[in-house]
Design a protein around this motif. Structure first.
Motif, PDB file in Angstrom:
ATOM      1  N   VAL A  15       2.437   1.816  -3.519  1.00  0.00           N
ATOM      2  CA  VAL A  15       1.461   2.235  -4.526  1.00  0.00           C
ATOM      3  C   VAL A  15       1.024   3.676  -4.273  1.00  0.00           C
ATOM      4  CG1 VAL A  15      -0.947   1.869  -5.164  1.00  0.00           C
ATOM      5  CG2 VAL A  15       0.645  -0.064  -5.142  1.00  0.00           C
ATOM      6  N   GLU A  16       0.762   3.988  -3.004  1.00  0.00           N
ATOM      7  CA  GLU A  16       0.250   5.295  -2.630  1.00  0.00           C
ATOM      8  C   GLU A  16       1.300   6.379  -2.818  1.00  0.00           C
ATOM      9  OE1 GLU A  16      -2.404   5.247   1.284  1.00  0.00           O
ATOM     10  OE2 GLU A  16      -0.514   6.308   1.477  1.00  0.00           O
TER      11      GLU A  16
ATOM     12  N   ALA B 113       3.959   6.318  -4.842  1.00  0.00           N
ATOM     13  CA  ALA B 113       4.661   6.359  -6.137  1.00  0.00           C
ATOM     14  C   ALA B 113       4.640   7.786  -6.664  1.00  0.00           C
ATOM     15  CB  ALA B 113       4.006   5.408  -7.123  1.00  0.00           C
ATOM     16  N   GLY B 114       5.804   8.368  -6.803  1.00  0.00           N
ATOM     17  CA  GLY B 114       5.889   9.706  -7.378  1.00  0.00           C
ATOM     18  C   GLY B 114       5.492  10.816  -6.423  1.00  0.00           C
ATOM     19  N   GLN B 115       5.110  10.484  -5.190  1.00  0.00           N
ATOM     20  CA  GLN B 115       4.746  11.534  -4.237  1.00  0.00           C
ATOM     21  C   GLN B 115       5.989  12.085  -3.541  1.00  0.00           C
ATOM     22  OE1 GLN B 115       1.689  12.667  -4.379  1.00  0.00           O
ATOM     23  NE2 GLN B 115       1.133  11.019  -5.753  1.00  0.00           N
ATOM     24  N   GLY B 116       7.104  11.406  -3.745  1.00  0.00           N
ATOM     25  CA  GLY B 116       8.360  12.019  -3.307  1.00  0.00           C
ATOM     26  C   GLY B 116       8.852  11.620  -1.933  1.00  0.00           C
TER      27      GLY B 116
ATOM     28  N   ASP C 230      11.761   6.296  -4.504  1.00  0.00           N
ATOM     29  CA  ASP C 230      11.302   5.339  -5.503  1.00  0.00           C
ATOM     30  C   ASP C 230      10.539   4.191  -4.870  1.00  0.00           C
ATOM     31  OD1 ASP C 230      12.788   6.818  -7.181  1.00  0.00           O
ATOM     32  OD2 ASP C 230      14.425   5.383  -7.377  1.00  0.00           O
TER      33      ASP C 230
ATOM     34  N   THR D  84       2.626  -5.202 -10.258  1.00  0.00           N
ATOM     35  CA  THR D  84       2.026  -4.220  -9.348  1.00  0.00           C
ATOM     36  C   THR D  84       0.597  -3.876  -9.766  1.00  0.00           C
ATOM     37  OG1 THR D  84       4.236  -3.286  -9.064  1.00  0.00           O
ATOM     38  CG2 THR D  84       2.389  -1.944  -8.307  1.00  0.00           C
TER      39      THR D  84
ATOM     40  N   PHE E 207      10.264  -0.109  -5.739  1.00  0.00           N
ATOM     41  CA  PHE E 207      10.234  -0.466  -7.163  1.00  0.00           C
ATOM     42  C   PHE E 207      11.646  -0.717  -7.688  1.00  0.00           C
ATOM     43  CE2 PHE E 207       6.197   1.995  -6.941  1.00  0.00           C
ATOM     44  CZ  PHE E 207       5.347   0.992  -7.355  1.00  0.00           C
ATOM     45  N   ALA E 208      12.549   0.219  -7.364  1.00  0.00           N
ATOM     46  CA  ALA E 208      13.912   0.091  -7.878  1.00  0.00           C
ATOM     47  C   ALA E 208      14.576  -1.194  -7.358  1.00  0.00           C
ATOM     48  CB  ALA E 208      14.737   1.320  -7.495  1.00  0.00           C
TER      49      ALA E 208
ATOM     50  N   ARG F  72       0.836  -1.206   0.000  1.00  0.00           N
ATOM     51  CA  ARG F  72       0.000   0.000   0.000  1.00  0.00           C
ATOM     52  C   ARG F  72       0.872   1.258   0.000  1.00  0.00           C
ATOM     53  NH1 ARG F  72      -5.399   2.154   3.222  1.00  0.00           N
ATOM     54  NH2 ARG F  72      -5.294   4.187   2.214  1.00  0.00           N
TER      55      ARG F  72
END
Lengths: 218, 218
Positions: A105-106, A108-111, A115, A156, A118-119, A102
């Motif tokens: 996913v939540e 991702a890209g929110q900084g 990363d 994912t 995922f990496a 969670r």
């Protein structure tokens, strides 16, 4: 119990409690007070191990990739399949893994959490594909890093779809179907029939791994 | 401006503002006050169209599938590819779509917003695959609904990975790479070479669609 062992157990209890709270409320709405109440440890113990919510989240995320542990396989493509099936098998019953998924996913890209894992997953899968390539298991056009990213991304999203439509009841079937669809474009024809990609593969590899590691500890 | 037209514009302005706020803060942290401030409409107008945060979120989610609009194609597999590439092309610059994607991902399995738009996307893709099958474009083993779910799941996860690793800068390249990997397992060999799956396909089909629909409105 030795002091070090006690510290490891306390840390694990905190991480499990944090993961459960993140899984239930998400990162923003999760509070340290709630994590403290569930972990049943002292405030001092919690702050000794993790001095902020962000560090708790990073701890939960870092615990994710080790959950992909499986036994080595002669075909490295099989080992790659096994990692994805093992995680699919463990996820529904493992709060630590659920909380991490969670968060990933939540965020991702929110900084705030980078990363996410995922990496790390891409790195693990790339390594297995590089080995598979060296062993001649994959078709010539396959680039390990690109295929690894495809696998991690697709895994994912298939997980999310399974969560939305069936609360993950059909996750293993869906991941097996994904492999049935993409492996013919990855594996050389001579290797393909030797790869086990049934929906029961996750249960099998998790059992085999647990048996092997338990024996080692005795 | 006719009264009805004004109402439609107001509704659109509210939805765009709501989507931007959901994209930025997520569902839980989003407030109607913030949406009101951005939409620059009266409180009465907002509540006339959407009387709760949940209804605003449902409105944003419902606006998602129409964003997959593309022109019909002789090969229905091409049309399926085009939908996925068009959304990948529109997503980074379209707040309404971005807000909807964040809501769908965040709320998957959380219940409040149901299946989100996953079920709608699966239905759209299944329809195209049923047509493709009727036209003899797909391999015999392909089951439209199962393949549609694979495509929607994989698309969603590849999007998340792209968001986490490159803020969606490489989303179109990744979706094109996904098709290159899976289409050989879906399309019959005679159709495969006729399908356009470059990373520029999204820009091409969006431009063609906008040109065609603009002409129609004149």
């Amino acid at each position: 119990m030795a002091q070090q062992e006690r510290a490891i157990r306390t840390r694990q209890a905190i991480l499990r409690a944090a993961a459960a709270v993140f899984d239930e409320y998400g990162y923003e709405a999760a509070t340290i007070a709630e994590i403290l109440a569930r972990a049943e440890v002292t405030k001092g113990a919690l702050y000794f191990h993790f001095d902020s919510k962000e560090k708790l989240a990073r701890g939960v995320l870092a615990a994710q990739v080790p959950q992909g542990a499986v036994l080595p396989q002669p075909f490295k493509l099989q080992e790659l399949v096994d990692v994805t099936m093992a995680v699919a098998h463990r996820l529904p019953g493992d709060p630590l893994l659920r909380g991490g998924v969670r968060l990933a996913v939540e965020q991702a890209g929110q900084g705030a959490l980078g990363d996410g894992p995922f990496a790390d997953w891409v790195e693990l899968c790339t390594g297995l594909l590089v080995e598979a390539k060296a062993q001649g298991e994959v078709l010539p056009h396959v680039e390990p890093a690109a295929t690894a990213e495809l696998v991690v991304g697709a895994w994912t999203g298939i997980q999310l779809l399974s969560q939305a439509l069936t609360r993950r009841a059909d996750l293993e079937r869906r991941i097996a179907a994904f492999w049935a669809q993409v492996l013919p474009g990855i594996a050389v024809p001579g290797v393909l029939p030797h790869l086990a990609i049934t929906e029961h593969r996750g249960a099998e590899v998790v059992t085999a791994y647990e048996r092997a590691t338990t024996v080692r500890l005795v």
